[in-house]
Scaffold this motif. Structure first.
Motif, PDB file in Angstrom:
ATOM      1  N   VAL A  18       0.687  -1.267   0.124  1.00 51.06           N
ATOM      2  CA  VAL A  18       0.038  -0.001   0.101  1.00 51.06           C
ATOM      3  C   VAL A  18       0.953   1.199   0.032  1.00 51.06           C
ATOM      4  O   VAL A  18       2.071   1.267   0.654  1.00 51.06           O
ATOM      5  N   ASP A  19       0.494   2.284  -0.791  1.00 55.04           N
ATOM      6  CA  ASP A  19       1.121   3.412  -0.825  1.00 55.04           C
ATOM      7  C   ASP A  19       1.249   4.353   0.564  1.00 55.04           C
ATOM      8  O   ASP A  19       0.137   4.570   0.816  1.00 55.04           O
ATOM      9  N   LEU A  20       2.040   4.918   0.944  1.00 56.66           N
ATOM     10  CA  LEU A  20       2.239   5.663   2.144  1.00 56.66           C
ATOM     11  C   LEU A  20       2.559   7.123   1.411  1.00 56.66           C
ATOM     12  O   LEU A  20       3.320   7.452   1.039  1.00 56.66           O
ATOM     13  N   ILE A  21       1.380   8.011   1.522  1.00 55.93           N
ATOM     14  CA  ILE A  21       1.170   9.119   0.776  1.00 55.93           C
ATOM     15  C   ILE A  21       1.660  10.450   1.837  1.00 55.93           C
ATOM     16  O   ILE A  21       1.740  11.576   1.330  1.00 55.93           O
ATOM     17  N   ASP A  22       1.617  10.326   3.011  1.00 59.52           N
ATOM     18  CA  ASP A  22       1.726  11.407   4.112  1.00 59.52           C
ATOM     19  C   ASP A  22       2.197  10.875   5.245  1.00 59.52           C
ATOM     20  O   ASP A  22       1.720   9.870   5.752  1.00 59.52           O
ATOM     21  N   ILE A  23       3.272  11.530   6.066  1.00 62.67           N
ATOM     22  CA  ILE A  23       3.351  11.324   7.482  1.00 62.67           C
ATOM     23  C   ILE A  23       3.129  12.838   7.990  1.00 62.67           C
ATOM     24  O   ILE A  23       3.593  13.845   7.763  1.00 62.67           O
ATOM     25  N   MET A  24       2.410  12.470   8.984  1.00 63.25           N
ATOM     26  CA  MET A  24       1.586  13.902   9.622  1.00 63.25           C
ATOM     27  C   MET A  24       2.332  13.973  10.896  1.00 63.25           C
ATOM     28  O   MET A  24       2.142  15.061  11.688  1.00 63.25           O
ATOM     29  N   VAL A  25       3.481  13.321  11.370  1.00 57.27           N
ATOM     30  CA  VAL A  25       4.265  13.869  12.576  1.00 57.27           C
ATOM     31  C   VAL A  25       5.837  13.910  12.364  1.00 57.27           C
ATOM     32  O   VAL A  25       6.356  13.538  11.259  1.00 57.27           O
ATOM     33  N   LYS A  26       6.420  14.549  13.178  1.00 61.86           N
ATOM     34  CA  LYS A  26       7.858  14.515  12.952  1.00 61.86           C
ATOM     35  C   LYS A  26       8.498  14.045  14.340  1.00 61.86           C
ATOM     36  O   LYS A  26       7.839  14.269  15.505  1.00 61.86           O
ATOM     37  N   VAL A  27       9.827  13.709  14.443  1.00 64.42           N
ATOM     38  CA  VAL A  27      10.630  13.216  15.808  1.00 64.42           C
ATOM     39  C   VAL A  27      10.561  14.428  16.719  1.00 64.42           C
ATOM     40  O   VAL A  27      10.739  15.616  16.353  1.00 64.42           O
ATOM     41  N   GLY A  28      10.107  14.316  17.766  1.00 63.66           N
ATOM     42  CA  GLY A  28      10.023  15.300  18.766  1.00 63.66           C
ATOM     43  C   GLY A  28       8.560  15.645  19.049  1.00 63.66           C
ATOM     44  O   GLY A  28       8.312  16.520  20.247  1.00 63.66           O
ATOM     45  N   ILE A  30       4.473  15.727  20.210  1.00 61.27           N
ATOM     46  CA  ILE A  30       3.746  15.243  21.280  1.00 61.27           C
ATOM     47  C   ILE A  30       2.456  14.809  20.589  1.00 61.27           C
ATOM     48  O   ILE A  30       1.929  15.596  20.036  1.00 61.27           O
ATOM     49  N   VAL A  31       2.283  13.492  20.850  1.00 61.68           N
ATOM     50  CA  VAL A  31       0.713  12.968  20.273  1.00 61.68           C
ATOM     51  C   VAL A  31      -0.147  12.477  21.370  1.00 61.68           C
ATOM     52  O   VAL A  31       0.619  12.042  22.236  1.00 61.68           O
ATOM     53  N   PRO A  50      -3.910   5.923  13.159  1.00 56.91           N
ATOM     54  CA  PRO A  50      -3.704   6.747  14.233  1.00 56.91           C
ATOM     55  C   PRO A  50      -2.898   6.063  15.371  1.00 56.91           C
ATOM     56  O   PRO A  50      -2.399   4.934  15.501  1.00 56.91           O
ATOM     57  N   THR A  51      -2.478   6.983  16.359  1.00 56.34           N
ATOM     58  CA  THR A  51      -1.586   6.336  17.524  1.00 56.34           C
ATOM     59  C   THR A  51      -2.248   5.602  18.474  1.00 56.34           C
ATOM     60  O   THR A  51      -3.361   6.395  19.045  1.00 56.34           O
ATOM     61  N   PRO A  52      -2.069   4.502  19.079  1.00 53.47           N
ATOM     62  CA  PRO A  52      -2.893   4.133  20.388  1.00 53.47           C
ATOM     63  C   PRO A  52      -2.225   4.590  21.714  1.00 53.47           C
ATOM     64  O   PRO A  52      -2.794   4.257  22.642  1.00 53.47           O
ATOM     65  N   TYR A  53      -1.444   5.402  21.649  1.00 48.09           N
ATOM     66  CA  TYR A  53      -0.395   5.752  22.844  1.00 48.09           C
ATOM     67  C   TYR A  53      -0.447   7.284  22.515  1.00 48.09           C
ATOM     68  O   TYR A  53      -0.251   8.127  21.768  1.00 48.09           O
ATOM     69  N   LYS A  54      -0.295   7.890  23.940  1.00 46.40           N
ATOM     70  CA  LYS A  54      -0.050   9.407  24.000  1.00 46.40           C
ATOM     71  C   LYS A  54       1.404   9.381  24.618  1.00 46.40           C
ATOM     72  O   LYS A  54       1.924   8.764  25.352  1.00 46.40           O
ATOM     73  N   GLY A  55       1.978  10.330  23.783  1.00 39.22           N
ATOM     74  CA  GLY A  55       3.555  10.445  24.388  1.00 39.22           C
ATOM     75  C   GLY A  55       4.437  11.228  23.161  1.00 39.22           C
ATOM     76  O   GLY A  55       3.629  11.821  22.387  1.00 39.22           O
ATOM     77  N   LYS A  56       5.653  11.042  23.273  1.00 38.02           N
ATOM     78  CA  LYS A  56       6.502  11.770  22.353  1.00 38.02           C
ATOM     79  C   LYS A  56       7.092  10.992  21.300  1.00 38.02           C
ATOM     80  O   LYS A  56       7.536   9.687  21.391  1.00 38.02           O
ATOM     81  N   VAL A  57       7.054  11.340  19.996  1.00 34.70           N
ATOM     82  CA  VAL A  57       7.726  10.431  18.875  1.00 34.70           C
ATOM     83  C   VAL A  57       9.329  10.680  18.841  1.00 34.70           C
ATOM     84  O   VAL A  57       9.693  11.611  19.057  1.00 34.70           O
TER      85      VAL A  57
END
Length: 552
Positions: A18-28, A30-31, A50-57
């Motif tokens: 499957v094509d990955l067309i967008d990354i909505m976060v970057k390292v650092g 907080i999600v 979506p992320t199942p966790y709260k935290g920092k990428v």
């Protein structure tokens, strides 16, 4: 204690690579739980993971353009909370005695309890069909307003039908994601015909006992976080009345939009980071982009980045009926769309028009001779003009360019796609003939005839009208001498062609009748100087006067 959590691609069923067309976060970053991390696109639809966790990428292990599959590792998150999919232990050795309910003595629940409705959300594939049209049969479908991957809400207009009496929009009976469309513009349809398939979400409610403390806590959360999805009508009303801006004052770090919406934004040159989304979780729809563009165009000139140091005066409403009888005629759909686009182009580009004329006496003689022997096609003067423009663009490559968005670079094009303005009952449309340098007179004549017919029949697609390098607007069949055509941005020039006429031309010893063609070249003075404009029309005139130059 903080720990590192791995996040994987969920089960994609039968879909592979499957094509990955967008990354909505970057390292650092907080999600929060349920925040989108990446966007995937299959043949039928797009989806956010979506992320199942709260935290920092802390690490991203994929990139845009990758092919991914179920179970692939995509992101590592430093989390201090458990996954929403993990059930925490509920054992408590010091649990108090249960408090009996006066209305339910047999209750054995260990805390104050109330039966509440627990919601389970499921996705259901539904069909959207044409509603009952009464006595009308074989109704014309004149517009399809949705694309595969679009997120729509209830009452969103999805198609437009036109009968002998009126036109009508067919609204969506429910919201969801469009995964397949079964109709196209120009076809005849009837009541009950399948329009599209939509994945909608349904809520199943079950009564389950829940501790009162938990109910109170949940109600507080819902009260704080609830955000009802506005209808399209509400979004449109806010746009028209300008009660709420559709432009974000600060660029968003995360953008939620389907591939079809992103494609529309690229066509309009809109940065989605500044568009306010009206759908769930701030997802941007096509209507949001339209509202954004409308608001930007309605701003004073100094606020739109055009560069003027003054505000254009507002157009005052005048009651013309006080002077005599009047009637109101609504603009066509094409005029409603093209009007603001032309206005923006005219204001954004400093137009200069170079007038010239060329002797096409020999060209016309050759054209008539070829038409007498041609069987399956017809050569018009425009066919030769298209080929001559392609040759002139090669000699003067600056005319085959576009200015970069920041205005600091020229994007030089090495392909030659020529747009031709076609007069239709609904307004002016510009289909594009691709790769003119690879086609002869016959190929161009046949393609020009086919595209012109599609334009008049209202069957042009976006692909037919995209990718142009240079545009020709010919009024030769109507009349006139010279005019100032408006540049079709992001192109930097446009050629206007008027009606040819016989003129006496002095050859050094005598005046002889010659067929003269008027030319009007408008160009963007930010890119092209006056001398360049004169050189281009001179070259074009020489080629049209002697077609042998096309081979040199």
């Amino acid at each position: 204690m903080a720990n590192i959590k791995d996040i994987f691609i969920p089960d994609l069923g039968a879909d592979k690579d499957v094509d990955l067309i967008d990354i909505m976060v970057k390292v650092g970053d907080i999600v929060e739980v349920e925040d989108g991390l990446i966007t995937l696109e299959t043949e039928k639809a797009s989806m956010d993971v979506p992320t199942p966790y709260k935290g920092k990428v802390v690490e991203i292990l994929v990139k845009v353009g990758d092919k991914v599959n179920s179970g692939d590792l995509i992101v590592k998150v430093e989390s201090t909370e458990e996954s929403i999919n993990e059930v925490p232990s509920s054992s408590n050795e010091n649990e108090k005695e249960p408090i009996a309910s006066p209305k339910d003595d047999e209750s054995k629940i260990t805390s104050p309890t109330q039966f509440v409705k627990e919601q389970t959300i499921k996705s259901v594939l539904e069909e959207v069909r044409v509603p009952d049209l009464g006595a009308d049969k074989d109704v014309d479908l004149i517009d399809v307003m949705i694309h595969v991957g679009d997120i729509i809400v209830k009452d969103y207009s999805i198609i437009t039908l036109e009968t002998e009496k009126a036109s009508m929009d067919v609204p969506a009976p429910f919201g969801g994601e469009v995964i397949e469309i079964f109709v196209e513009k120009g076809q005849k349809i009837n009541g009950g015909d399948l329009i599209a398939k939509v994945i909608k979400t349904v809520v199943i409610e079950d009564k389950v006992p829940t501790p009162l403390a938990k109910i109170v806590e949940d109600e507080k959360i819902v009260e704080k976080a609830s955000c009802p999805i506005p209808t399209i009508q509400e979004v449109a009303a806010r746009s028209i009345e300008q009660e709420e801006s559709n432009v974000l004052s600060k660029k968003a770090t995360k953008v939620y939009a389907s591939p079809s919406v992103r494609r529309v934004s690229r066509e309009f040159g809109v940065d989605l980071g500044f568009v306010k989304g009206s759908a769930k979780k701030g997802r941007i729809t096509v209507e949001d982009i339209k509202a954004y563009v409308k608001e930007q165009l309605n701003k004073p000139a100094s606020a739109t980045g055009v560069g003027f140091g003054f505000n254009l005066p507002e157009i005052k409403e005048i009651d013309f009926s006080q002077f005599g009888k009047v009637k109101r005629v609504e603009l066509s759909r094409v005029q409603k769309v093209s009007g603001p686009f032309l206005h923006k182009n005219y204001l954004a580009s400093p137009h200069v028009t170079q007038f010239d004329e060329c002797d096409i006496t020999e060209l016309e003689k050759f054209r008539k001779e070829q038409n007498e022997i041609a069987k399956d096609f017809k050569l018009s003067p425009l066919v030769f003009i298209i080929k001559a423009v392609e040759k002139a663009l090669k000699i003067h490559p600056k005319f085959n360019s576009s200015l970069s968005a920041d205005g600091q670079e020229l994007i030089m094009k090495e392909y030659f796609n020529i747009g031709v303005a076609v007069d239709t009952p609904n307004g002016l449309l510009v289909p594009v003939i691709k790769d003119v340098d690879k086609k002869g007179f016959k190929d161009i004549a046949i393609e020009l005839s086919e595209l012109s017919k599609k334009a008049r029949d209202g069957k042009l697609t976006n692909a037919d009208m995209s990718g142009g390098c240079f545009t020709i607007s010919s009024l030769g069949g109507i009349g006139g001498t010279y005019f100032t055509p408006i540049i079709n941005s992001p192109e930097v020039a446009i050629l206007g062609v008027s009606k040819s006429s016989i003129k006496p031309i002095y050859d050094g010893s005598d005046f002889k009748p010659r067929l003269i063609l008027p030319l009007s070249l408008s160009y963007d003075h930010k890119v092209i100087d006056g001398a360049d404009g004169a050189r281009f029309t001179t070259t074009l005139s020489q080629i049209l006067s002697d077609l042998r130059l096309l081979s040199m």
